[in-house]
Design a protein around this motif. Structure first.
Motif, mmCIF file in Angstrom:
data_model
loop_
_atom_site.group_PDB
_atom_site.id
_atom_site.type_symbol
_atom_site.label_atom_id
_atom_site.label_comp_id
_atom_site.label_asym_id
_atom_site.label_seq_id
_atom_site.Cartn_x
_atom_site.Cartn_y
_atom_site.Cartn_z
ATOM 1 N N ALA A 13 0.820 -1.219 0.000
ATOM 2 C CA ALA A 13 0.000 0.000 0.000
ATOM 3 C C ALA A 13 0.851 1.265 0.000
ATOM 4 C CB ALA A 13 -0.932 -0.008 1.207
ATOM 5 N N ASP A 14 2.099 1.164 0.426
ATOM 6 C CA ASP A 14 2.930 2.367 0.531
ATOM 7 C C ASP A 14 3.680 2.717 -0.759
ATOM 8 O OD1 ASP A 14 4.683 0.239 0.629
ATOM 9 O OD2 ASP A 14 5.840 1.016 2.331
ATOM 10 N N LEU A 15 3.365 2.035 -1.855
ATOM 11 C CA LEU A 15 3.983 2.404 -3.138
ATOM 12 C C LEU A 15 3.474 3.777 -3.566
ATOM 13 C CD1 LEU A 15 3.800 -0.788 -5.395
ATOM 14 C CD2 LEU A 15 5.801 0.180 -4.292
ATOM 15 N N SER A 16 4.359 4.564 -4.125
ATOM 16 C CA SER A 16 3.923 5.870 -4.646
ATOM 17 C C SER A 16 3.024 5.638 -5.857
ATOM 18 C CB SER A 16 5.138 6.705 -5.054
ATOM 19 O OG SER A 16 5.756 6.137 -6.195
ATOM 20 N N SER A 17 2.223 6.629 -6.188
ATOM 21 C CA SER A 17 1.344 6.498 -7.351
ATOM 22 C C SER A 17 2.164 6.331 -8.627
ATOM 23 C CB SER A 17 0.386 7.685 -7.454
ATOM 24 O OG SER A 17 1.098 8.889 -7.579
ATOM 25 N N GLU A 18 3.329 6.978 -8.686
ATOM 26 C CA GLU A 18 4.191 6.843 -9.863
ATOM 27 C C GLU A 18 4.711 5.404 -9.983
ATOM 28 O OE1 GLU A 18 4.785 9.245 -7.487
ATOM 29 O OE2 GLU A 18 3.966 10.954 -8.582
ATOM 30 N N GLU A 19 5.140 4.839 -8.851
ATOM 31 C CA GLU A 19 5.642 3.466 -8.869
ATOM 32 C C GLU A 19 4.519 2.484 -9.199
ATOM 33 O OE1 GLU A 19 8.265 0.230 -8.610
ATOM 34 O OE2 GLU A 19 8.546 2.350 -8.994
ATOM 35 N N ARG A 20 3.339 2.720 -8.671
ATOM 36 C CA ARG A 20 2.183 1.870 -8.957
ATOM 37 C C ARG A 20 1.851 1.918 -10.451
ATOM 38 N NH1 ARG A 20 -1.112 -0.438 -5.314
ATOM 39 N NH2 ARG A 20 -0.227 0.822 -3.659
ATOM 40 N N ASP A 21 1.863 3.112 -11.040
ATOM 41 C CA ASP A 21 1.598 3.263 -12.475
ATOM 42 C C ASP A 21 2.670 2.565 -13.309
ATOM 43 O OD1 ASP A 21 -0.669 4.740 -11.885
ATOM 44 O OD2 ASP A 21 0.266 6.683 -12.320
ATOM 45 N N ARG A 22 3.941 2.697 -12.897
ATOM 46 C CA ARG A 22 5.038 2.049 -13.615
ATOM 47 C C ARG A 22 4.885 0.530 -13.546
ATOM 48 N NH1 ARG A 22 8.986 -0.934 -13.143
ATOM 49 N NH2 ARG A 22 8.884 -1.100 -10.897
#
Length: 92
Positions: A13-22
């Protein structure tokens, strides 16, 4: 050999939105490669869940495992694999 694979992925859950999108983009790209290779045949979403059901084809369970492990979301994947055998009515 065909396999029915049911899985859900739960990245931290602590992934950044950028990392999640990548991660999502990388997962989609790898899935498209597996489709082109003929390993990933079909995918379905499970309504009301984050689950996915897929029809996969591989020479054996080890080859299937390697294909699943090549997915970027594999570290967070909970998968159930069912090897499939041809039903006698399908042999006609």
């Amino acid at each position: 050999m065909e396999f029915l694979v049911r899985f859900e992925s739960s990245p931290p859950a602590d992934l950044s939105s950028e990392e999640r999108d990548r991660l999502r983009a990388s997962e989609r790209a790898r899935a498209n490669e597996l489709r082109a290779e003929g390993v990933l045949k079909r995918l379905w979403r499970v309504p009301g869940r984050r689950g996915v059901v897929g029809l996969w084809e591989a020479d054996d369970a080890t080859v299937l495992h390697d294909a699943l492990a090549s997915l970027p979301m594999f570290p967070w994947m909970d998968a159930v694999v069912e090897p499939l055998a041809t039903h006698p009515q399908e042999r006609q």
